[in-house]
Design an enzyme around this catalytic site. Structure first.
Site, PDB file in Angstrom:
ATOM      1  N   HIS A 192     -45.958  -3.649  -5.487  1.00  0.00           N
ATOM      2  CA  HIS A 192     -45.758  -4.953  -5.108  1.00  0.00           C
ATOM      3  C   HIS A 192     -46.179  -6.247  -6.157  1.00  0.00           C
ATOM      4  CE1 HIS A 192     -45.608  -8.333  -1.987  1.00  0.00           C
ATOM      5  NE2 HIS A 192     -46.849  -8.597  -2.605  1.00  0.00           N
ATOM      6  N   GLU A 207     -40.783  -0.867  -2.325  1.00  0.00           N
ATOM      7  CA  GLU A 207     -41.823  -1.314  -1.231  1.00  0.00           C
ATOM      8  C   GLU A 207     -41.439  -0.868   0.015  1.00  0.00           C
ATOM      9  OE1 GLU A 207     -44.194  -5.207  -2.248  1.00  0.00           O
ATOM     10  OE2 GLU A 207     -42.297  -5.465  -1.544  1.00  0.00           O
ATOM     11  N   ASN A 231     -43.258  24.243 -24.683  1.00  0.00           N
ATOM     12  CA  ASN A 231     -43.209  25.473 -25.372  1.00  0.00           C
ATOM     13  C   ASN A 231     -43.763  26.432 -24.420  1.00  0.00           C
ATOM     14  OD1 ASN A 231     -42.526  27.516 -27.674  1.00  0.00           O
ATOM     15  ND2 ASN A 231     -44.804  27.928 -27.282  1.00  0.00           N
TER      16      ASN A 231
END
Length: 681
Positions: free
Chosen positions: A46, A68, A417
């Site tokens: 918001h 929202e 990795n």
């Protein structure tokens, strides 16, 4: 109004709110029933919407508005959280991050968000149905809000003085972006002609914009309904206004209330205590000894954002001060003047404190880097079809901003990795008697003047046989070396340039590029990386980094008439060794140092300093360490320890062997700073 002046603040706050959304969404995926997390994400989204709308970034405002709506439906329990919804919300965050990145790079913040908005808009029909179902109930209850005793007394006394009591129901437009501003404007209009007694929801909720589009005000005024209507309706972005005149009997006494209202009223009172009590309650909390850490809700610790360039300038000026301080110390020593020596000592103490403050100002928690990894692990886990859990420890550990900015990529490389090559597939893990979910741990901690960062996994570890075969195949080592190589030396081979054990080069870990990139990057920061691995059990990558890069403690040494500096952080011990104790092995000179065979390096030979010294029986040696390797540097003499400013050699003197920079000493001489890592073989 020119909004560019607020752009830096907008960018910084946007990054913070997006990080909050990322973190809370990851938590929500693990705890889908925790509605507080949904509220937290809603508030961050918001705020982002309001900020982006104010700054004129419409695509960002539109996307956050759609996000929202979904969060609103979840917190109102109109829809449930599924893996698909989580993916869509994360996709929305990716687009928002791309927009912010575009703005940082000087772009206009425009992006085609129609596709992801369409995915987020699935709840639209559900929300309209729910709103329609609730509308009659809301309309019928508009004049049945409960008022506490204090509010009833205020209304009754006001009526006696000729005031009328009104309930004003205000509905904002659905696309209203800055609801809090509209509420404030309504209050401003009403305060000109009367007094607000109560709001539903409460004023705190209205200020935080944590409501849908409708709110109700209980209002006292001597003006008529039409005038009040005109005042409120004149505010932009308002859809509808209803003004109802009330009498005090809307809030009957406790005995007259219906049973269901008797139960509801105390809850209303709990939410909002009577006004006279509020001032009395606050001092109790602030004066009590058990509540010292709560000021953040009110005044709190005061902070200010400072541009990093200003801190860099401050650091550069202080570095010059350190150089002059060294010069003054030298002069005071030569003159042997009591008052001057005393003043210089005081200046040294004060500048030492100043140095600590400046360095602390530049310190940033490593969580600013670590924060992006949980999201990355979630994404890669899906791509690799593995089950992996990332645990982070010590995210509050602080490092200099210049170091923080550089360690992100090496850490990404090491983590990828571990995920790609380290952790096995779930079925393989189960077959080997391991839990199907692999564990990756990221840990940071302080030790002396260094910060250590560790990446550990409980995966397959390093297949040393395969590493050795590849190393021989690529001529990284010779057949002769392979016969005597130790396990930890085989592990270290994966940092060799261009080395890879992958049968197929993967985009995920980037092993095709090689871990040598990680190593060289960290060494350029004055750090190092090492690996410990147990086949079948997992691997641990350990990174060592200096706290700061600019001011370092060194041991000054003499090579003939030349002065060199060796960083204290690399030194284990200084010693005077007898020449007869030097041994020969594998065509190298070594000494026995506390049970370890340590190779000897003559710095004069390395730096081509002409040796005019007599054949001495004793030598000055400095034992230095890099990872688990020790080396003894032989010098002519020790001068002493000093704090110096590390200066680069400039663009004309790049890649000078075993020299990491230079410094200006108190007597005006330039001393070269030795890069111990380059000399330790």
């Amino acid at each position: 109004m020119d909004m560019n002046q607020y752009l830096d603040v907008f960018i910084e706050e946007s990054k913070e709110h997006l990080q909050t959304c990322n973190e809370k969404l990851l938590e929500l995926e693990k705890n889908p029933s925790d509605l507080q997390l949904v509220h937290d994400i809603f508030r961050a989204a918001h705020t982002l919407k309001g900020m982006s709308a104010t700054m004129g970034f419409e695509d960002m405002a539109h996307l956050t508005h759609s996000l929202e709506n979904v969060l609103d439906a979840i917190r109102n329990e109109e829809m449930t959280i599924t893996s698909e919804w989580m993916d869509v919300m994360f996709e929305a965050l990716d687009d928002l991050e791309a927009i912010v990145l575009s703005i940082i790079e000087g772009g206009d913040g425009k992006r085609d968000v129609s596709e992801v908005c369409a995915k987020l808009d699935v709840t639209g029909a559900n929300k309209e149905t729910a709103a329609a179902a609730e509308a009659p109930e809301a309309a019928s209850s508009k004049s049945k809000w409960s008022y506490d005793e204090f509010q009833r007394t205020v209304i009754a006394e006001a009526e006696e003085q000729g005031f009328n009591c009104y309930e004003i129901s205000v509905s904002l437009k659905d696309d209203c972006l800055l609801k809090g501003v509209r509420v404030y404007m309504v209050f401003e209009q009403l305060n000109e002609i009367g007094e607000v007694v109560k709001t539903i929801p409460e004023t705190e909720v209205l200020e935080s914009e944590d409501f849908d589009s409708e709110f109700v005000i209980c209002f006292l005024s001597k003006h008529d309904k039409q005038e009040i209507f005109n005042k409120v309706n004149g505010v932009s972005e308002i859809e509808k206004v209803e003004v109802t005149e009330l009498k005090i009997d809307i809030a009957p006494s406790e005995n007259e209330k219906p049973a269901e209202e008797k139960e509801a009223a105390p809850k209303e009172t709990e939410k909002k205590p009577e006004k006279p009590e509020k001032p009395a309650k606050q001092p109790k909390q602030s004066n009590g000894k058990k509540e010292p850490a709560k000021p953040a809700a009110g005044g709190g610790t005061k902070t200010i954002r400072v541009n990093i360039d200003r801190l860099d300038s401050l650091m550069n000026l202080f570095e010059e001060l350190v150089i002059d301080r060294g010069r003054l110390e030298q002069i005071a020593k030569e003159l042997d003047h009591g008052e001057l020596t005393e003043t210089v000592e005081r200046m040294t103490r004060i500048s030492g404190d100043l140095q600590s403050i400046i360095l602390n100002m530049r310190m940033v928690p490593v969580e600013t880097v670590f924060n992006r990894f949980p999201r990355m692990v979630r994404q890669l886990t899906k791509e690799l079809n593995k089950k992996i859990e990332l645990t982070i420890f010590g995210a509050e550990t602080e490092l200099d901003r210049t170091v923080i900015d550089e360690i992100g990529d090496p850490l990404v490389h090491l983590l990828r990795n571990s995920l790609d090559h380290g952790i096995e597939a779930p079925e393989v893990r189960v077959k080997n008697g391991k839990p199907e979910t692999g564990q990756v741990t990221l840990k940071a901690y302080h030790s002396g003047n260094h910060v250590f960062i560790e990446v550990e996994d409980d995966g397959a570890g390093i297949n040393r046989k395969k590493v050795l075969e590849k190393a021989l195949e690529r001529n990284v080592i010779t057949e002769r070396d392979a016969e005597t190589i130790e396990d930890h030396e085989i592990d270290a081979l994966i940092f060799a340039p261009g080395f890879s054990t992958a049968d197929q080069i993967s985009d995920i870990s980037g092993r095709g590029v090689g871990l040598d990139v990680v190593k060289s990057k960290l060494e350029s920061l004055g750090g190092s990386v090492s690996i410990t691995s147990t086949e079948g059990k997992g691997s641990l990558f350990s990174i060592q980094l200096p706290l700061t890069l600019s001011i370092i403690s060194v041991l000054l040494v003499k090579l003939e008439k030349e002065t060199f500096a060796i960083p204290i952080s690399s030194i284990i011990e200084t010693a005077v060794i007898d020449k007869k104790d030097i041994l020969f092995t594998h065509d190298r000179e070594v000494i026995d140092f506390r049970g370890h065979i340590v190779p000897v390096v003559y710095l004069k030979e390395q730096f081509n300093v002409e040796d005019s010294a007599d054949d001495l029986d004793q030598l000055h040696a400095i034992v230095v360490k890099k990872g688990d390797k020790l080396t003894a540097f032989v010098v002519d003499s020790f001068i002493g320890q000093q704090e110096v400013v590390l200066k680069s050699l400039g663009d004309y003197l790049t890649n000078v062997f075993a020299i990491s920079g230079a410094t200006i000493l108190g007597d005006g001489q330039v001393a070269l700073i030795i890069d111990c890592n380059a000399l330790i073989k």
